[in-house]
Design a protein around this motif. Structure first.
Motif, mmCIF file in Angstrom:
data_model
loop_
_atom_site.group_PDB
_atom_site.id
_atom_site.type_symbol
_atom_site.label_atom_id
_atom_site.label_comp_id
_atom_site.label_asym_id
_atom_site.label_seq_id
_atom_site.Cartn_x
_atom_site.Cartn_y
_atom_site.Cartn_z
ATOM 1 N N PRO A 18 -2.335 -15.065 35.680
ATOM 2 C CA PRO A 18 -1.351 -16.164 35.660
ATOM 3 C C PRO A 18 -0.831 -16.393 34.242
ATOM 4 C CG PRO A 18 -3.580 -17.027 35.872
ATOM 5 C CD PRO A 18 -3.692 -15.538 36.003
ATOM 6 N N ARG A 19 0.422 -16.716 34.144
ATOM 7 C CA ARG A 19 1.052 -16.937 32.850
ATOM 8 C C ARG A 19 0.637 -18.295 32.293
ATOM 9 N NH1 ARG A 19 7.578 -16.504 31.707
ATOM 10 N NH2 ARG A 19 7.435 -16.291 29.422
ATOM 11 N N SER A 20 0.354 -18.388 30.997
ATOM 12 C CA SER A 20 -0.045 -19.640 30.365
ATOM 13 C C SER A 20 1.194 -20.472 30.056
ATOM 14 C CB SER A 20 -0.827 -19.354 29.078
ATOM 15 O OG SER A 20 -1.041 -20.553 28.360
ATOM 16 N N TYR A 21 1.078 -21.805 30.256
ATOM 17 C CA TYR A 21 2.184 -22.687 29.908
ATOM 18 C C TYR A 21 2.471 -22.627 28.408
ATOM 19 C CZ TYR A 21 1.603 -24.770 34.537
ATOM 20 O OH TYR A 21 1.524 -24.969 35.892
ATOM 21 N N ASP A 22 1.437 -22.346 27.632
ATOM 22 C CA ASP A 22 1.594 -22.317 26.185
ATOM 23 C C ASP A 22 2.590 -21.246 25.744
ATOM 24 O OD1 ASP A 22 0.444 -23.684 23.831
ATOM 25 O OD2 ASP A 22 -0.077 -21.652 23.226
ATOM 26 N N GLU A 23 2.775 -20.242 26.536
ATOM 27 C CA GLU A 23 3.664 -19.148 26.169
ATOM 28 C C GLU A 23 5.140 -19.507 26.326
ATOM 29 O OE1 GLU A 23 2.624 -15.786 28.478
ATOM 30 O OE2 GLU A 23 0.519 -15.737 27.835
ATOM 31 N N VAL A 24 5.459 -20.493 27.163
ATOM 32 C CA VAL A 24 6.859 -20.802 27.462
ATOM 33 C C VAL A 24 7.360 -22.049 26.751
ATOM 34 C CG1 VAL A 24 6.771 -19.652 29.701
ATOM 35 C CG2 VAL A 24 6.183 -22.079 29.540
ATOM 36 N N ILE A 25 6.514 -22.699 25.947
ATOM 37 C CA ILE A 25 6.919 -23.892 25.200
ATOM 38 C C ILE A 25 7.175 -23.486 23.755
ATOM 39 C CG2 ILE A 25 6.223 -26.184 24.417
ATOM 40 C CD1 ILE A 25 4.580 -26.446 26.948
ATOM 41 N N GLU A 26 8.351 -23.845 23.250
ATOM 42 C CA GLU A 26 8.745 -23.453 21.901
ATOM 43 C C GLU A 26 7.782 -24.022 20.863
ATOM 44 O OE1 GLU A 26 10.523 -24.924 24.108
ATOM 45 O OE2 GLU A 26 12.385 -23.822 24.511
ATOM 46 N N PRO A 27 7.590 -23.300 19.765
ATOM 47 C CA PRO A 27 6.623 -23.762 18.745
ATOM 48 C C PRO A 27 6.966 -25.120 18.146
ATOM 49 C CG PRO A 27 7.188 -21.458 18.405
ATOM 50 C CD PRO A 27 8.120 -21.965 19.452
ATOM 51 N N GLU A 28 8.256 -25.451 18.002
ATOM 52 C CA GLU A 28 8.662 -26.712 17.370
ATOM 53 C C GLU A 28 9.101 -27.763 18.388
ATOM 54 O OE1 GLU A 28 8.242 -27.139 14.223
ATOM 55 O OE2 GLU A 28 7.591 -25.055 13.939
ATOM 56 N N HIS A 29 8.735 -27.597 19.629
ATOM 57 C CA HIS A 29 9.146 -28.532 20.663
ATOM 58 C C HIS A 29 8.513 -29.900 20.442
ATOM 59 C CE1 HIS A 29 9.926 -30.230 24.661
ATOM 60 N NE2 HIS A 29 10.849 -29.293 24.789
ATOM 61 N N VAL B 29 4.759 -31.736 18.927
ATOM 62 C CA VAL B 29 4.666 -32.732 17.855
ATOM 63 C C VAL B 29 3.883 -33.948 18.339
ATOM 64 C CG1 VAL B 29 5.995 -34.248 16.334
ATOM 65 C CG2 VAL B 29 6.812 -31.935 16.814
ATOM 66 N N VAL B 30 4.165 -34.419 19.554
ATOM 67 C CA VAL B 30 3.447 -35.559 20.121
ATOM 68 C C VAL B 30 1.957 -35.244 20.246
ATOM 69 C CG1 VAL B 30 3.167 -36.970 22.191
ATOM 70 C CG2 VAL B 30 5.454 -36.476 21.325
ATOM 71 N N ASN C 94 9.307 -42.926 16.550
ATOM 72 C CA ASN C 94 8.857 -42.326 15.299
ATOM 73 C C ASN C 94 8.561 -40.836 15.460
ATOM 74 O OD1 ASN C 94 9.080 -44.716 13.893
ATOM 75 N ND2 ASN C 94 6.915 -45.244 14.034
ATOM 76 N N LEU C 95 7.938 -40.456 16.572
ATOM 77 C CA LEU C 95 7.608 -39.042 16.767
ATOM 78 C C LEU C 95 8.849 -38.219 17.094
ATOM 79 C CD1 LEU C 95 4.182 -39.276 18.625
ATOM 80 C CD2 LEU C 95 4.666 -39.032 16.191
ATOM 81 N N ARG C 96 9.800 -38.825 17.781
ATOM 82 C CA ARG C 96 11.084 -38.134 17.994
ATOM 83 C C ARG C 96 11.768 -37.850 16.665
ATOM 84 N NH1 ARG C 96 14.495 -38.903 23.099
ATOM 85 N NH2 ARG C 96 16.205 -38.827 21.604
ATOM 86 N N LYS C 97 11.771 -38.839 15.782
ATOM 87 C CA LYS C 97 12.402 -38.645 14.476
ATOM 88 C C LYS C 97 11.622 -37.643 13.639
ATOM 89 C CE LYS C 97 14.389 -41.061 10.550
ATOM 90 N NZ LYS C 97 15.614 -40.248 10.678
ATOM 91 N N LEU C 98 10.300 -37.682 13.741
ATOM 92 C CA LEU C 98 9.469 -36.728 13.009
ATOM 93 C C LEU C 98 9.759 -35.300 13.467
ATOM 94 C CD1 LEU C 98 7.143 -36.470 10.932
ATOM 95 C CD2 LEU C 98 5.569 -36.572 12.876
ATOM 96 N N ALA C 99 9.927 -35.116 14.773
ATOM 97 C CA ALA C 99 10.223 -33.778 15.299
ATOM 98 C C ALA C 99 11.609 -33.315 14.901
ATOM 99 C CB ALA C 99 10.087 -33.785 16.825
ATOM 100 N N ALA C 100 12.551 -34.260 14.766
ATOM 101 C CA ALA C 100 13.917 -33.884 14.423
ATOM 102 C C ALA C 100 14.034 -33.463 12.965
ATOM 103 C CB ALA C 100 14.867 -35.050 14.700
#
Length: 531
Positions: free
Chosen positions: A22-33, A37-38, A525-531
């Motif tokens: 089975p494919r891992s979810y970790d593989e399909v989520i971008e590194p800087e998503h 960050v959350v 705050n976390l949205r701004k931190l990620a941006a």
């Protein structure tokens, strides 16, 4: 010879295809998503206050760290309903990755948000603030303050108003007095017992206080007891029983209801029946409406630095001035007992109480006051200049004679001192001065609209605070901070209301509303931190 058109080519599409691993979810989520960050930010928080909300033993619970991550990420994605969050945990790959494929139902999510988080949201927010400090995103040197009204989860048409309640309460007290007078007139024993005194319940007793439900209940019991013991004509007994029945069955419940409403109001002008902590307020977005209807809402105060929220508080007071001191006390609690170096706010906060609080804690005063614009721009228009010179604070003061001199060169003499206590318990004084020679003054129509002499009410302490504020605000540093304030706090409110679409609380009660706004602040705050 014509060439035959080539057939279209498609990528392979095969449903229900089995895979060896089975494919891992970790593989399909971008590194800087944002979801990463959350997760990374909350992993670094000290969540011991939150863990302390759980008792040992019993069945296993979902881990609060996972639930906090899910809630913060859901708020950052404009998902506020517990049912929609539960749906996302079943269908959204980012939520599945964040929860480790666990699927708490909406009741679990709502209980965690409304019960477990209530009381510890300040500690969690303080941990996020510490994380931003370590990351170098904020320094807690300059603090821009402003407030906004957020609608409560309550019916705007079911509101208890203090003025209406007072009118109805006085009406039922008048009715009670009439019924007691009727019983008094029909009962000869009352005259023998009280003599020339009035009934205690009507203010004729020693205390002279207004009747309340407890006194009325005791009075009804005594009258019923006397009615059972005494032998009287049947007609007289029936008249008294009818009056007592109305007192006990109608007046007493109504009086108890109004006393309960008085207790719930606690000095406010109104409250919502479906959320008694919320007060009716006029909303900014309704200003253009033909008939703006006040809505149950909460007054949200935030402080920002670099458009990160560095402090927040939620109040059910309509005005902003009395909210600043409790708000800054909350900031001190989150920052280890210290305030930021500079406090910047608009003219709504320029009260003597707020100035005194900043002086007490060593914070620089950059609070505007209500006439700051006129004091700094009066030279632009002649009519403004004329009105400017007749304001009390611009009258010349003679310390030797303790008098003020008006533009007509007449003196205003000291009369008396008044003391005032604010909602927060701050005591201030005002000195009243009066001119005794205004009758024939040619400048009186411009100076005062009063039929009598001109009176002014002055606080020398407030005048000194305003002088300090004006000096700070007109300095190069003050001009820079004034220009930055509008883009600091207003931008954050605009982002939360429009981009995050948070315009109404989803939980009822002041403490739960505070919890929800804390989640909104962390998500922002976390949205701004990620941006």
């Amino acid at each position: 010879m014509k060439r035959r058109p080539s057939a279209p080519v498609f990528k392979p599409y095969v449903m229900h295809q089995a895979s060896l691993l089975p494919r891992s979810y970790d593989e399909v989520i971008e590194p800087e998503h944002l979801v990463r960050v959350v997760s990374a930010a909350i992993d670094k928080l000290d969540l011991r206050p939150l863990l302390a909300q759980y008792k040992g033993g019993g069945t296993s619970s979902y881990h609060p760290q996972m639930l906090l991550k899910v809630l913060v990420y859901a708020y950052s994605q404009k998902i506020y309903s517990s049912r929609k969050i539960a749906k996302a945990l079943r269908e959204n790959i980012h939520f599945m990755w964040l929860s480790g494929e666990q699927r708490p139902d909406f009741r679990t999510i709502n209980d965690f948000r409304g019960s477990r988080m209530k009381g510890v949201i300040d500690e969690v927010f303080a941990e996020v603030l510490e994380y931003l400090l370590e990351a170098g995103k904020v320094k807690l040197e300059t603090y821009f303050v402003d407030g906004t009204k957020i609608e409560a989860d309550a019916n705007k048409h079911k509101v208890v108003w203090a003025k209406r309640k007072n009118r109805y309460q006085q009406r039922v007290r008048t009715q009670i007095e009439e019924l007691l007078n009727q019983i008094e007139a029909e009962n000869e024993a009352e005259q023998a017992e009280y003599g020339e005194k009035d009934l205690e319940e009507r203010g004729g007793g020693e205390g002279g206080s207004e009747i309340d439900s407890e006194k009325l209940r005791e009075r009804i019991e005594r009258l019923n007891q006397r009615l059972r013991e005494r032998q009287q004509p049947k007609r007289d007994t029936q008249a008294k029983r009818k009056a007592l029945k109305k007192l006990e069955g109608d007046c007493l419940p109504r009086l108890e209801k109004y006393e309960q409403q008085t207790e719930t109001l606690a000095g406010r002008s109104s409250y919502a029946q479906s959320d008694p902590d919320a007060s009716s307020m006029r909303m900014k977005e309704d200003r253009g409406a033909e008939k703006p209807w006040p809505k149950p809402a909460y007054n949200v105060q935030i402080g920002t630095e670099g458009q990160f929220i560095t402090g927040f508080s939620v109040h059910n007071r309509v005005g902003d001035p009395p909210c600043l001191v409790p708000h800054l006390e909350q900031v001190r609690q989150n920052t280890g007992g210290r305030l930021p170096k500079r406090i910047v706010a608009d003219a709504a906060y320029g009260s003597e109480e707020n100035y005194a609080y900043l002086e007490q804690h060593g914070a620089e005063n950059f609070l505007k006051y209500n006439t700051f614009y006129q004091d700094t721009h009066h030279y632009r228009k002649a009519e403004v200049l004329r009105a400017h010179q007749f304001r009390a604070e611009h009258f010349a003061y003679d310390r030797q004679t303790d008098t003020f001199v008006c533009p007509a060169d007449k003196r205003l003499h000291f009369q008396y001192t008044s003391r005032y206590i604010t909602e927060n318990g701050y005591e201030s004084t005002r000195q009243t001065y009066e001119c005794f020679d205004c009758a024939g003054c040619l400048l009186k129509p411009q100076c005062t609209k009063s039929k009598g002499n001109r009176k002014i009410r002055i606080s020398f302490r407030l005048l000194e605070y305003r002088r300090q504020a004006r000096s700070n605000l007109t300095s190069p540093e003050g001009q820079r901070l004034r220009a930055a304030r509008s883009t600091e706090v207003e931008t954050v409110f605009g982002h939360i209301k429009h981009n995050m679409n948070f315009r109404r609380f989803h939980l009822r009660g002041l403490e739960k509303a505070k919890t929800e706004w804390g989640l909104v602040s962390i998500a922002h705050n976390l949205r701004k931190l990620a941006a």
